[in-house]
Design a protein around this motif. Structure first.
Motif, PDB file in Angstrom:
ATOM      1  N   GLY A  10       0.813  -1.204   0.000  1.00  0.00           N
ATOM      2  CA  GLY A  10       0.000   0.000   0.000  1.00  0.00           C
ATOM      3  C   GLY A  10       0.844   1.249   0.000  1.00  0.00           C
ATOM      4  N   LEU A  11       0.176   2.375   0.242  1.00  0.00           N
ATOM      5  CA  LEU A  11       0.818   3.677   0.305  1.00  0.00           C
ATOM      6  C   LEU A  11       1.000   4.071   1.763  1.00  0.00           C
ATOM      7  CD1 LEU A  11       1.751   6.380  -0.964  1.00  0.00           C
ATOM      8  CD2 LEU A  11      -0.666   7.085  -0.933  1.00  0.00           C
ATOM      9  N   VAL A  12       2.203   4.477   2.113  1.00  0.00           N
ATOM     10  CA  VAL A  12       2.489   4.866   3.495  1.00  0.00           C
ATOM     11  C   VAL A  12       3.435   6.053   3.484  1.00  0.00           C
ATOM     12  CG1 VAL A  12       4.426   3.244   3.682  1.00  0.00           C
ATOM     13  CG2 VAL A  12       3.202   3.953   5.745  1.00  0.00           C
ATOM     14  N   GLN A  13       3.335   6.880   4.507  1.00  0.00           N
ATOM     15  CA  GLN A  13       4.222   8.031   4.616  1.00  0.00           C
ATOM     16  C   GLN A  13       5.594   7.602   5.133  1.00  0.00           C
ATOM     17  OE1 GLN A  13       2.277  10.947   7.093  1.00  0.00           O
ATOM     18  NE2 GLN A  13       1.043  11.717   5.393  1.00  0.00           N
ATOM     19  N   PRO A  14       6.622   8.367   4.835  1.00  0.00           N
ATOM     20  CA  PRO A  14       7.952   8.056   5.371  1.00  0.00           C
ATOM     21  C   PRO A  14       7.906   7.920   6.894  1.00  0.00           C
ATOM     22  CG  PRO A  14       8.130   9.734   3.694  1.00  0.00           C
ATOM     23  CD  PRO A  14       6.657   9.536   3.924  1.00  0.00           C
ATOM     24  N   GLY A  15       8.592   6.900   7.391  1.00  0.00           N
ATOM     25  CA  GLY A  15       8.570   6.605   8.816  1.00  0.00           C
ATOM     26  C   GLY A  15       7.476   5.652   9.233  1.00  0.00           C
ATOM     27  N   GLY A  16       6.562   5.365   8.330  1.00  0.00           N
ATOM     28  CA  GLY A  16       5.444   4.481   8.634  1.00  0.00           C
ATOM     29  C   GLY A  16       5.807   3.013   8.559  1.00  0.00           C
ATOM     30  N   SER A  17       4.791   2.170   8.742  1.00  0.00           N
ATOM     31  CA  SER A  17       4.996   0.721   8.779  1.00  0.00           C
ATOM     32  C   SER A  17       3.983   0.009   7.897  1.00  0.00           C
ATOM     33  CB  SER A  17       4.846   0.201  10.218  1.00  0.00           C
ATOM     34  OG  SER A  17       5.804   0.763  11.085  1.00  0.00           O
ATOM     35  N   LEU A  18       4.410  -1.127   7.391  1.00  0.00           N
ATOM     36  CA  LEU A  18       3.541  -2.049   6.667  1.00  0.00           C
ATOM     37  C   LEU A  18       3.952  -3.466   7.012  1.00  0.00           C
ATOM     38  CD1 LEU A  18       3.317  -0.578   3.037  1.00  0.00           C
ATOM     39  CD2 LEU A  18       1.444  -0.743   4.682  1.00  0.00           C
ATOM     40  N   ARG A  19       2.992  -4.379   6.916  1.00  0.00           N
ATOM     41  CA  ARG A  19       3.293  -5.797   7.128  1.00  0.00           C
ATOM     42  C   ARG A  19       2.828  -6.570   5.900  1.00  0.00           C
ATOM     43  NH1 ARG A  19       0.760 -10.458  10.415  1.00  0.00           N
ATOM     44  NH2 ARG A  19       2.554 -11.619  11.245  1.00  0.00           N
ATOM     45  N   LEU A  20       3.785  -7.166   5.212  1.00  0.00           N
ATOM     46  CA  LEU A  20       3.485  -7.987   4.047  1.00  0.00           C
ATOM     47  C   LEU A  20       3.323  -9.437   4.476  1.00  0.00           C
ATOM     48  CD1 LEU A  20       6.059  -6.580   1.459  1.00  0.00           C
ATOM     49  CD2 LEU A  20       3.794  -5.705   2.081  1.00  0.00           C
ATOM     50  N   SER A  21       2.422 -10.125   3.791  1.00  0.00           N
ATOM     51  CA  SER A  21       2.216 -11.546   4.049  1.00  0.00           C
ATOM     52  C   SER A  21       2.281 -12.318   2.743  1.00  0.00           C
ATOM     53  CB  SER A  21       0.863 -11.784   4.716  1.00  0.00           C
ATOM     54  OG  SER A  21       0.798 -11.162   5.982  1.00  0.00           O
ATOM     55  N   CYS A  22       2.725 -13.550   2.829  1.00  0.00           N
ATOM     56  CA  CYS A  22       2.792 -14.437   1.666  1.00  0.00           C
ATOM     57  C   CYS A  22       2.240 -15.789   2.080  1.00  0.00           C
ATOM     58  CB  CYS A  22       4.230 -14.574   1.183  1.00  0.00           C
ATOM     59  SG  CYS A  22       4.459 -15.804  -0.123  1.00  0.00           S
ATOM     60  N   ALA A  23       1.189 -16.204   1.407  1.00  0.00           N
ATOM     61  CA  ALA A  23       0.591 -17.506   1.671  1.00  0.00           C
ATOM     62  C   ALA A  23       1.040 -18.486   0.600  1.00  0.00           C
ATOM     63  CB  ALA A  23      -0.923 -17.394   1.678  1.00  0.00           C
ATOM     64  N   ALA A  24       1.567 -19.623   1.027  1.00  0.00           N
ATOM     65  CA  ALA A  24       2.107 -20.617   0.101  1.00  0.00           C
ATOM     66  C   ALA A  24       1.258 -21.878   0.106  1.00  0.00           C
ATOM     67  CB  ALA A  24       3.540 -20.972   0.482  1.00  0.00           C
ATOM     68  N   SER A  25       1.076 -22.450  -1.079  1.00  0.00           N
ATOM     69  CA  SER A  25       0.377 -23.723  -1.180  1.00  0.00           C
ATOM     70  C   SER A  25       1.380 -24.856  -1.113  1.00  0.00           C
ATOM     71  CB  SER A  25      -0.386 -23.806  -2.494  1.00  0.00           C
ATOM     72  OG  SER A  25       0.523 -23.770  -3.579  1.00  0.00           O
ATOM     73  N   GLY A  26       0.948 -26.031  -0.808  1.00  0.00           N
ATOM     74  CA  GLY A  26       1.830 -27.186  -0.832  1.00  0.00           C
ATOM     75  C   GLY A  26       2.389 -27.555   0.525  1.00  0.00           C
ATOM     76  N   SER A  27       2.693 -28.817   0.686  1.00  0.00           N
ATOM     77  CA  SER A  27       3.162 -29.325   1.970  1.00  0.00           C
ATOM     78  C   SER A  27       4.660 -29.154   2.158  1.00  0.00           C
ATOM     79  CB  SER A  27       2.807 -30.805   2.097  1.00  0.00           C
ATOM     80  OG  SER A  27       3.400 -31.537   1.030  1.00  0.00           O
ATOM     81  N   ILE A  28       5.351 -28.628   1.102  1.00  0.00           N
ATOM     82  CA  ILE A  28       6.803 -28.516   1.188  1.00  0.00           C
ATOM     83  C   ILE A  28       7.248 -27.227   1.864  1.00  0.00           C
ATOM     84  CG2 ILE A  28       7.480 -30.017  -0.693  1.00  0.00           C
ATOM     85  CD1 ILE A  28       6.869 -26.267  -1.139  1.00  0.00           C
ATOM     86  N   PHE A  29       6.305 -26.367   2.198  1.00  0.00           N
ATOM     87  CA  PHE A  29       6.647 -25.040   2.705  1.00  0.00           C
ATOM     88  C   PHE A  29       7.570 -25.114   3.897  1.00  0.00           C
ATOM     89  CE2 PHE A  29       6.106 -20.616   3.565  1.00  0.00           C
ATOM     90  CZ  PHE A  29       6.069 -20.511   4.942  1.00  0.00           C
ATOM     91  N   SER A  30       7.231 -25.944   4.869  1.00  0.00           N
ATOM     92  CA  SER A  30       7.981 -25.963   6.129  1.00  0.00           C
ATOM     93  C   SER A  30       9.406 -26.469   5.960  1.00  0.00           C
ATOM     94  CB  SER A  30       7.245 -26.828   7.152  1.00  0.00           C
ATOM     95  OG  SER A  30       7.186 -28.164   6.706  1.00  0.00           O
ATOM     96  N   LEU A  31       9.712 -27.090   4.818  1.00  0.00           N
ATOM     97  CA  LEU A  31      11.038 -27.664   4.599  1.00  0.00           C
ATOM     98  C   LEU A  31      11.963 -26.730   3.825  1.00  0.00           C
ATOM     99  CD1 LEU A  31       9.938 -31.262   3.535  1.00  0.00           C
ATOM    100  CD2 LEU A  31      10.519 -30.441   5.824  1.00  0.00           C
ATOM    101  N   ARG A  32      11.460 -25.582   3.425  1.00  0.00           N
ATOM    102  CA  ARG A  32      12.206 -24.718   2.510  1.00  0.00           C
ATOM    103  C   ARG A  32      12.455 -23.338   3.082  1.00  0.00           C
ATOM    104  NH1 ARG A  32      14.302 -28.041  -1.407  1.00  0.00           N
ATOM    105  NH2 ARG A  32      12.754 -29.688  -1.779  1.00  0.00           N
ATOM    106  N   ALA A  33      13.582 -22.771   2.691  1.00  0.00           N
ATOM    107  CA  ALA A  33      13.827 -21.370   2.976  1.00  0.00           C
ATOM    108  C   ALA A  33      12.872 -20.523   2.131  1.00  0.00           C
ATOM    109  CB  ALA A  33      15.266 -21.001   2.655  1.00  0.00           C
ATOM    110  N   MET A  34      12.522 -19.370   2.651  1.00  0.00           N
ATOM    111  CA  MET A  34      11.666 -18.429   1.940  1.00  0.00           C
ATOM    112  C   MET A  34      12.378 -17.084   1.868  1.00  0.00           C
ATOM    113  SD  MET A  34       8.858 -20.041   1.194  1.00  0.00           S
ATOM    114  CE  MET A  34       7.776 -18.669   0.785  1.00  0.00           C
ATOM    115  N   ALA A  35      11.963 -16.254   0.946  1.00  0.00           N
ATOM    116  CA  ALA A  35      12.616 -14.960   0.796  1.00  0.00           C
ATOM    117  C   ALA A  35      11.642 -13.915   0.289  1.00  0.00           C
ATOM    118  CB  ALA A  35      13.797 -15.071  -0.169  1.00  0.00           C
ATOM    119  N   TRP A  36      11.981 -12.671   0.576  1.00  0.00           N
ATOM    120  CA  TRP A  36      11.300 -11.510  -0.007  1.00  0.00           C
ATOM    121  C   TRP A  36      12.313 -10.769  -0.881  1.00  0.00           C
ATOM    122  CZ3 TRP A  36       6.235 -10.356   0.110  1.00  0.00           C
ATOM    123  CH2 TRP A  36       5.447 -10.956   1.089  1.00  0.00           C
TER     124      TRP A  36
END
Length: 115
Positions: A10-36
């Motif tokens: 979204g749009l935020v002013q300097p100094g503000g905060s945001l929280r991004l989320s990523c939902a993954a399908s599949g049972s392999i998620f817990s076994l793998r590194a993730m990245a942004w």
């Protein structure tokens, strides 16, 4: 088939905060590194933060002390808490997982930091 779906930009002013989320399908998620990653207009995509399967994080120097990556293996989700946002953080942010040498990406979520 691996699917990644980001949300929280979204749009935020300097100094503000945001929280991004990523939902993954599949049972392999817990076994793998993730990245942004993020990609600003006219620039190459860059790694922002990563987290191992056991939860150890790494950050690019420009976001250390401001961003926090975390994961919830029970919910197949990874988050990026972004505090102290700066205009130079403006970019499309992508969730990533690498499985046996193949990169999978979400559709991206726009983060705009502007007054």
């Amino acid at each position: 088939q691996v699917q990644l779906v980001e949300s929280g930009g979204g749009l935020v002013q300097p100094g503000g905060s945001l929280r991004l989320s990523c939902a993954a399908s599949g049972s392999i998620f817990s076994l793998r590194a993730m990245a942004w990653y993020r990609q600003a207009p006219g620039k190459q995509r860059e790694l922002v933060a990563s987290i191992t399967a056991s939860g150890s994080p790494k950050y690019v120097d420009s976001v250390k002390g401001r961003f926090t990556i975390s994961r919830d293996n029970a919910k197949n989700t990874v988050h990026l808490q972004m505090n102290g946002l700066k205009p130079e953080d403006t970019a499309v942010y992508y969730c990533n997982i690498n499985i046996l040498g193949a990169d999978y990406w979400g559709q991206g979520t726009q983060v705009t930091v502007s007054s």
